[in-house]
Design an enzyme around this catalytic site. Structure first.
Site, PDB file in Angstrom:
ATOM      1  N   GLU A   1      10.587  16.601  14.073  1.00 49.34           N
ATOM      2  CA  GLU A   1      11.111  16.379  12.724  1.00 49.34           C
ATOM      3  C   GLU A   1      10.682  17.555  11.837  1.00 49.34           C
ATOM      4  O   GLU A   1       9.488  17.827  11.710  1.00 49.34           O
ATOM      5  CB  GLU A   1      10.494  15.075  12.197  1.00 49.34           C
ATOM      6  CG  GLU A   1      11.408  14.267  11.343  1.00 49.34           C
ATOM      7  CD  GLU A   1      10.760  12.936  10.907  1.00 49.34           C
ATOM      8  OE1 GLU A   1       9.582  12.696  11.173  1.00 49.34           O
ATOM      9  OE2 GLU A   1      11.485  12.151  10.281  1.00 49.34           O
TER      10      GLU A   1
ATOM     11  N   GLU B   1      10.248   1.154  10.116  1.00 50.33           N
ATOM     12  CA  GLU B   1      11.219   2.194   9.755  1.00 50.33           C
ATOM     13  C   GLU B   1      10.515   3.521   9.997  1.00 50.33           C
ATOM     14  O   GLU B   1       9.675   3.934   9.199  1.00 50.33           O
ATOM     15  CB  GLU B   1      11.629   2.056   8.283  1.00 50.33           C
ATOM     16  CG  GLU B   1      12.375   0.776   7.945  1.00 50.33           C
ATOM     17  CD  GLU B   1      13.809   0.766   8.463  1.00 50.33           C
ATOM     18  OE1 GLU B   1      14.307   1.817   8.906  1.00 50.33           O
ATOM     19  OE2 GLU B   1      14.424  -0.313   8.441  1.00 50.33           O
TER      20      GLU B   1
ATOM     21  N   CYS C   1      13.779  10.923   6.342  1.00 45.46           N
ATOM     22  CA  CYS C   1      13.903  10.487   7.736  1.00 45.46           C
ATOM     23  C   CYS C   1      15.333  10.646   8.211  1.00 45.46           C
ATOM     24  O   CYS C   1      15.593  10.818   9.396  1.00 45.46           O
ATOM     25  CB  CYS C   1      13.470   9.033   7.861  1.00 45.46           C
ATOM     26  SG  CYS C   1      14.345   7.962   6.705  1.00 45.46           S
TER      27      CYS C   1
ATOM     28  N   LYS D   1       0.853  -1.188   0.000  1.00 43.47           N
ATOM     29  CA  LYS D   1       0.000   0.000   0.000  1.00 43.47           C
ATOM     30  C   LYS D   1       0.890   1.239   0.000  1.00 43.47           C
ATOM     31  O   LYS D   1       1.461   1.604   1.019  1.00 43.47           O
ATOM     32  CB  LYS D   1      -0.902   0.013   1.250  1.00 43.47           C
ATOM     33  CG  LYS D   1      -2.043   1.005   1.111  1.00 43.47           C
ATOM     34  CD  LYS D   1      -2.397   1.712   2.388  1.00 43.47           C
ATOM     35  CE  LYS D   1      -1.434   2.748   2.809  1.00 43.47           C
ATOM     36  NZ  LYS D   1      -1.277   3.940   1.926  1.00 43.47           N
TER      37      LYS D   1
HETATM   38  P1  NAP Z   1       2.776   8.495   7.542  1.00 47.52           P
HETATM   39  O1  NAP Z   1       1.752   9.534   7.636  1.00 47.52           O
HETATM   40  O2  NAP Z   1       3.078   7.681   8.737  1.00 47.52           O
HETATM   41  O3  NAP Z   1       2.371   7.567   6.312  1.00 47.52           O
HETATM   42  C1  NAP Z   1       3.161   6.476   5.906  1.00 47.52           C
HETATM   43  C2  NAP Z   1       2.268   5.453   5.237  1.00 47.52           C
HETATM   44  O4  NAP Z   1       1.338   4.948   6.191  1.00 47.52           O
HETATM   45  C3  NAP Z   1       1.433   6.007   4.089  1.00 47.52           C
HETATM   46  O5  NAP Z   1       1.279   5.010   3.118  1.00 47.52           O
HETATM   47  C4  NAP Z   1       0.118   6.302   4.772  1.00 47.52           C
HETATM   48  O6  NAP Z   1      -0.982   6.334   3.909  1.00 47.52           O
HETATM   49  C5  NAP Z   1       0.013   5.103   5.694  1.00 47.52           C
HETATM   50  N1  NAP Z   1      -0.898   5.296   6.810  1.00 47.52           N
HETATM   51  C6  NAP Z   1      -1.255   6.441   7.419  1.00 47.52           C
HETATM   52  N2  NAP Z   1      -2.113   6.179   8.424  1.00 47.52           N
HETATM   53  C7  NAP Z   1      -2.307   4.836   8.431  1.00 47.52           C
HETATM   54  C8  NAP Z   1      -3.097   3.960   9.228  1.00 47.52           C
HETATM   55  N3  NAP Z   1      -3.851   4.394  10.227  1.00 47.52           N
HETATM   56  N4  NAP Z   1      -3.050   2.648   8.952  1.00 47.52           N
HETATM   57  C9  NAP Z   1      -2.282   2.175   7.952  1.00 47.52           C
HETATM   58  N5  NAP Z   1      -1.521   2.961   7.153  1.00 47.52           N
HETATM   59  C10 NAP Z   1      -1.528   4.278   7.404  1.00 47.52           C
HETATM   60  O7  NAP Z   1       4.194   9.099   7.119  1.00 47.52           O
HETATM   61  P2  NAP Z   1       4.499  10.058   5.897  1.00 47.52           P
HETATM   62  O8  NAP Z   1       4.115  11.426   6.279  1.00 47.52           O
HETATM   63  O9  NAP Z   1       3.963   9.485   4.644  1.00 47.52           O
HETATM   64  O10 NAP Z   1       6.090   9.920   5.809  1.00 47.52           O
HETATM   65  C11 NAP Z   1       6.931  10.687   6.553  1.00 47.52           C
HETATM   66  C12 NAP Z   1       7.418   9.943   7.772  1.00 47.52           C
HETATM   67  O11 NAP Z   1       8.054   8.733   7.372  1.00 47.52           O
HETATM   68  C13 NAP Z   1       8.487  10.710   8.525  1.00 47.52           C
HETATM   69  O12 NAP Z   1       8.269  10.602   9.909  1.00 47.52           O
HETATM   70  C14 NAP Z   1       9.771  10.017   8.119  1.00 47.52           C
HETATM   71  O13 NAP Z   1      10.812  10.163   9.035  1.00 47.52           O
HETATM   72  C15 NAP Z   1       9.309   8.606   7.993  1.00 47.52           C
HETATM   73  N6  NAP Z   1      10.243   7.832   7.136  1.00 47.52           N
HETATM   74  C16 NAP Z   1      11.037   6.909   7.723  1.00 47.52           C
HETATM   75  C17 NAP Z   1      11.942   6.195   6.956  1.00 47.52           C
HETATM   76  C18 NAP Z   1      12.854   5.175   7.581  1.00 47.52           C
HETATM   77  O14 NAP Z   1      13.421   4.375   6.840  1.00 47.52           O
HETATM   78  N7  NAP Z   1      13.022   5.149   8.890  1.00 47.52           N
HETATM   79  C19 NAP Z   1      12.015   6.417   5.577  1.00 47.52           C
HETATM   80  C20 NAP Z   1      11.178   7.367   5.009  1.00 47.52           C
HETATM   81  C21 NAP Z   1      10.287   8.066   5.807  1.00 47.52           C
HETATM   82  P3  NAP Z   1      -1.593   7.744   3.411  1.00 47.52           P
HETATM   83  O15 NAP Z   1      -0.650   8.256   2.426  1.00 47.52           O
HETATM   84  O16 NAP Z   1      -2.898   7.391   2.853  1.00 47.52           O
HETATM   85  O17 NAP Z   1      -1.695   8.619   4.629  1.00 47.52           O
END
Ligand code: NAP
Length: 492
Positions: free
Chosen positions: A392, A261, A295, A185
């Site tokens: 962040e 992650e 991240c 997804k």
């Molecule tokens: P996010 O809001 O947590 O979303 C990540 C994914 O989860 C998206 O596909 C999102 O879908 C989905 N999602 C959101 N709510 C959900 C729920 N209740 N149940 C299941 N899936 C759900 O994060 P983001 O804003 O896209 O990405 C930024 C974050 O990712 C930052 O905190 C960054 O540090 C972190 N990140 C970490 C790494 C690592 O390797 N550690 C790498 C890249 C990014 P939708 O798009 O539909 O909301």
């Protein structure tokens, strides 16, 4: 072909329905999800908007394909990955344009991500044939131990918008290599790169149902039933710590294997004995890669007082000189942030710091007009209680503080619940090792502003996650260990 026609062609070339069981199909309820270009704020196209029933249909397909995929010869699993690597590599330019259109990053960065994404397939193509086991004599003699490693089973893979392709291949690569089927997804804002990848995997000969792609505006509503269904055996998530925590709670119910992650709050430390110009080069990479939406982005800069002014001046000059614009334009380094909420968050953090006494050395504002742009910004005199130190930023903003001693900076660097990556610049070998060991992070960039590499174990500790992706350990996340106790009769 004009640029606009080229843009239309790459968007038109991607399947825009759900990819389930090797077939493209519309969402059961017929809904569509619009995809926007963050630089023009115009709709690029729409993709299928899955309902919870579509998610379960994708899980059905993954479950059905699991037994035959687990039995597929590892060499052939690897060759499918290798062919996919080659197909992606042949199409870097069109895939990069597609990524820039949906995510905003400059074309050069998109090309870099596409190559990085492909490299996970190349790496795991090689790992597929190296899944080993063990055979041993029981310590008391007599019996034997056989240790085998088997695929975990159907996996749910969830990826964020900031690296729309690489965060996918970093999961799909080891899942395919290990013999796991999956439902992936992608983020609602950037589904096109993943849909393009589904087409490439099919072209490379991946059997139906091994990888299924579900796009939706209702992530929580679609994912939770898949987790609670009980047939998936693994969840691998990349995204924010808040969502990760919620998913861990859901996974506890089914005792699912998880890889997480999550978010980061990376310190970037420069000691007096560092090569300041090299540190500025590293800071540019650690701060501006992906427009700061990474991240791994350096979130807090700590510079020892002897080099603080020189570092700050050189870094601010470089930041100020970066060309800003639409990612498709030649020479642009700073593209738009993903959406207006991202700009609001950056603005709030900068304003909060300035209200508390921080000084703006460069930037500190948005750009009028269309698109979600924020100027590269350097702040100094950061108060300890400013939100920007603990949250962040996810944008091109660098808050710089000074420090006096090694012990002091270690205390400040580790004073965060996060622990993904830390950066350290020093010319002293003993200090380099001492500080690298003491930093509470899964990864350390030592005299280097980028740590990501498919051949290395990527991941964090504390609130930054559980497990590792890439490297020789990346495939372990998709393998179970089975021990067979063998009774052996001695020769009569
Ligand atoms: P996010 O809001 O947590 O979303 C990540 C994914 O989860 C998206 O596909 C999102 O879908 C989905 N999602 C959101 N709510 C959900 C729920 N209740 N149940 C299941 N899936 C759900 O994060 P983001 O804003 O896209 O990405 C930024 C974050 O990712 C930052 O905190 C960054 O540090 C972190 N990140 C970490 C790494 C690592 O390797 N550690 C790498 C890249 C990014 P939708 O798009 O539909 O909301």
């Amino acid at each position: 072909m004009s640029i606009a026609a080229g843009e239309t062609a790459v968007v038109d070339g991607v399947g825009k329905d759900l990819y389930i069981g090797g077939a493209w199909r519309p969402a059961a309820e017929g809904k569509r999800l619009p995809v926007y270009d963050p630089s023009t704020e115009r709709e690029l196209c729409s993709v299928a908007d899955a309902s919870p029933a579509d998610g379960i249909a994708a899980l059905d397909a993954a479950v059905a394909a699991q037994p035959s995929w687990a039995a597929y010869p590892p060499r052939e699993r690897g060759e499918i990955l290798r062919r996919s690597y080659e197909l992606i590599s042949e199409r870097v330019d069109e895939l990069a344009l597609l990524m820039t259109l949906e995510m905003g990053k400059p074309l050069a960065e998109s090309r870099g991500e596409v190559a990085y994404a492909a490299d996970f397939f190349r790496w795991f193509a090689e790992e597929a044939v190296r899944i080993d086991g063990g055979y041993a004599v029981a310590p008391k003699g007599g019996g034997r131990f056989l240790v085998a490693r088997q695929p975990v089973g159907p996996s749910i893979l969830i990826t964020p918008w900031n690296f729309p392709m690489a965060m996918g291949t970093r999961k799909i690569g080891p899942a395919i290599a290990a013999g796991c089927t999956s439902v992936i997804k992608p983020a609602a804002q950037t589904p096109l790169s993943m849909l393009a990848l589904a087409g490439i995997l099919a072209e490379a000969g991946l059997p139906d149902g091994v990888v299924n792609v579900v796009t939706t505006s209702d992530s929580g509503g679609v994912v939770e039933p898949m987790i609670r269904d009980g047939r998936a055996r693994k969840l691998s998530f990349t995204g924010s710590t808040g969502v990760g925590r919620k998913l861990l709670e859901q996974c506890a119910d089914q005792v699912l294997r998880t890889s997480m992650e999550l978010g980061g709050n990376a310190p970037f430390i420069v000691f007096d004995d560092a090569d300041v110009d090299a540190a500025v080069d590293g800071a540019m990479l650690a701060k501006l890669r992906n427009i700061g939406e990474a991240c791994t982005a350096a979130n807090r800069f700590y510079v020892q007082s002897g080099v603080a002014e020189e570092f700050t001046r050189k870094f601010a000059e470089r930041m100020e000189a970066q060309p800003i614009g639409r990612g498709t334009e030649e020479g642009v380094v700073i593209g738009p942030l993903i959406d207006s909420a991202a700009v609001d968050k950056v603005t709030t953090l900068v304003d909060d710091a300035v209200e508390r006494g921080a000084v703006v050395r460069t930037g500190g504002s948005t750009i009028d007009g269309t698109g979600h742009y924020y100027r590269p910004t350097v702040l100094t005199d950061i108060p300890a209680d400013a939100r920007i130190v603990s949250e962040e930023i996810f944008g091109p903003v660098a808050p710089i503080s000074t420090f006096e001693t090694e012990q002091e900076v270690l205390g400040r660097a580790n004073n965060t619940p996060y622990g993904l990556v830390s950066y350290l610049y020093t010319g002293d070998f003993d200090r380099a090792l001492r500080v690298s060991e003491a930093l509470e992070a899964g990864m350390v960039g030592l005299n280097q502003g980028i740590v990501s590499n498919p051949a290395a174990p990527f991941g964090g500790i504390k609130h930054s996650g559980i497990g590792r992706e890439g490297g020789t350990v990346g495939i372990d996340e998709f393998l179970e260990t089975k021990y067979v106790a063998i009774g052996l009769r001695e020769q009569p």
